[in-house]
Design an enzyme around this catalytic site. Structure first.
Site, mmCIF file in Angstrom:
data_model
loop_
_atom_site.group_PDB
_atom_site.id
_atom_site.type_symbol
_atom_site.label_atom_id
_atom_site.label_comp_id
_atom_site.label_asym_id
_atom_site.label_seq_id
_atom_site.Cartn_x
_atom_site.Cartn_y
_atom_site.Cartn_z
ATOM 1 N N HIS A 77 49.461 4.869 -27.547
ATOM 2 C CA HIS A 77 48.183 3.885 -27.452
ATOM 3 C C HIS A 77 47.101 3.969 -26.735
ATOM 4 O O HIS A 77 48.237 4.644 -25.399
ATOM 5 C CB HIS A 77 48.427 2.557 -28.279
ATOM 6 C CG HIS A 77 49.002 2.710 -29.340
ATOM 7 N ND1 HIS A 77 49.089 1.200 -30.172
ATOM 8 C CD2 HIS A 77 48.981 3.494 -30.819
ATOM 9 C CE1 HIS A 77 49.898 1.783 -31.418
ATOM 10 N NE2 HIS A 77 49.411 3.594 -31.778
ATOM 11 N N GLU A 79 46.267 1.425 -24.502
ATOM 12 C CA GLU A 79 46.558 0.496 -23.949
ATOM 13 C C GLU A 79 47.884 1.576 -22.626
ATOM 14 O O GLU A 79 47.963 0.780 -21.482
ATOM 15 C CB GLU A 79 47.298 -0.375 -24.459
ATOM 16 C CG GLU A 79 45.928 -1.497 -24.696
ATOM 17 C CD GLU A 79 45.973 -0.558 -26.626
ATOM 18 O OE1 GLU A 79 45.532 -1.690 -27.291
ATOM 19 O OE2 GLU A 79 46.608 0.232 -26.931
ATOM 20 N N CYS A 102 48.548 -3.711 -30.635
ATOM 21 C CA CYS A 102 49.395 -4.086 -31.638
ATOM 22 C C CYS A 102 50.753 -4.683 -30.686
ATOM 23 O O CYS A 102 51.123 -4.495 -29.802
ATOM 24 C CB CYS A 102 50.301 -2.379 -31.918
ATOM 25 S SG CYS A 102 51.339 -2.005 -30.677
ATOM 26 N N CYS A 105 52.164 -2.338 -27.713
ATOM 27 C CA CYS A 105 51.552 -2.196 -26.105
ATOM 28 C C CYS A 105 51.339 -4.273 -25.798
ATOM 29 O O CYS A 105 51.115 -3.710 -25.154
ATOM 30 C CB CYS A 105 49.673 -1.897 -26.643
ATOM 31 S SG CYS A 105 49.961 -0.403 -27.642
#
Length: 155
Positions: A77, A79, A102, A105
């Site tokens: 992801h 992040e 999410c 993260c």
């Protein structure tokens, strides 16, 4: 007299996150992130994609099908990519991200020392991952706020 027609810091940094999202090859969800320190300096940028050495042409981008035949076990992801790409300590930093983080993260954000998340989209609002993410972020005292939209043009 100075020009008063300039964009805000929030617009500037979310614009960087949005621009970063355009690097993603994901056909369904493009996410970008920009981490900023307390002095308003960019210290990390990332977008969602496969890990280094994992070809964008050989790994699957599908959202459906068997677990190993879709993107979910492989994509990093935005992040964590921004956290891993950071150039210095993230203590007290602000994360600008185009999609609310999410739960996986959120754990990394909390552990990294980021203290605020500014986000645009929240398309997974109410899902178990989202509920867990918001529960952890709240418990850790991380401030979250939504930007409805950004206007990048100046006159």
């Amino acid at each position: 007299m100075k020009d008063k027609n300039y964009i805000s810091w929030d617009t500037y940094f979310m614009g960087v996150a949005l621009l970063s999202s355009y690097r993603s090859k994901d056909p369904s969800t493009k996410v970008g992130a920009c981490i900023v320190n307390e002095q308003k300096r960019i210290i990390g940028i990332g977008y969602n994609g496969f890990p280094y050495g994992c070809s964008d042409d050989e790994f699957p981008w599908s959202r459906d099908g068997e677990y190993l035949d879709c993107k979910y076990p492989y994509v990093v992801h935005a992040e964590p990519n921004a956290i891993l790409n950071s150039t210095t300590s993230l203590q007290g930093a602000t994360l600008y991200v185009t999609l609310f983080p999410c739960n996986e993260c959120a754990k990394l954000i909390i552990q990294s020392g980021i203290k605020e998340i500014v986000y645009m989209g929240d398309k997974y609002d109410g899902t178990p991952s989202d509920i867990a993410s918001k529960k952890m972020l709240s418990a850790a005292g991380i401030k979250t706020r939504k930007m409805e939209k950004i206007e990048l043009s100046v006159k």
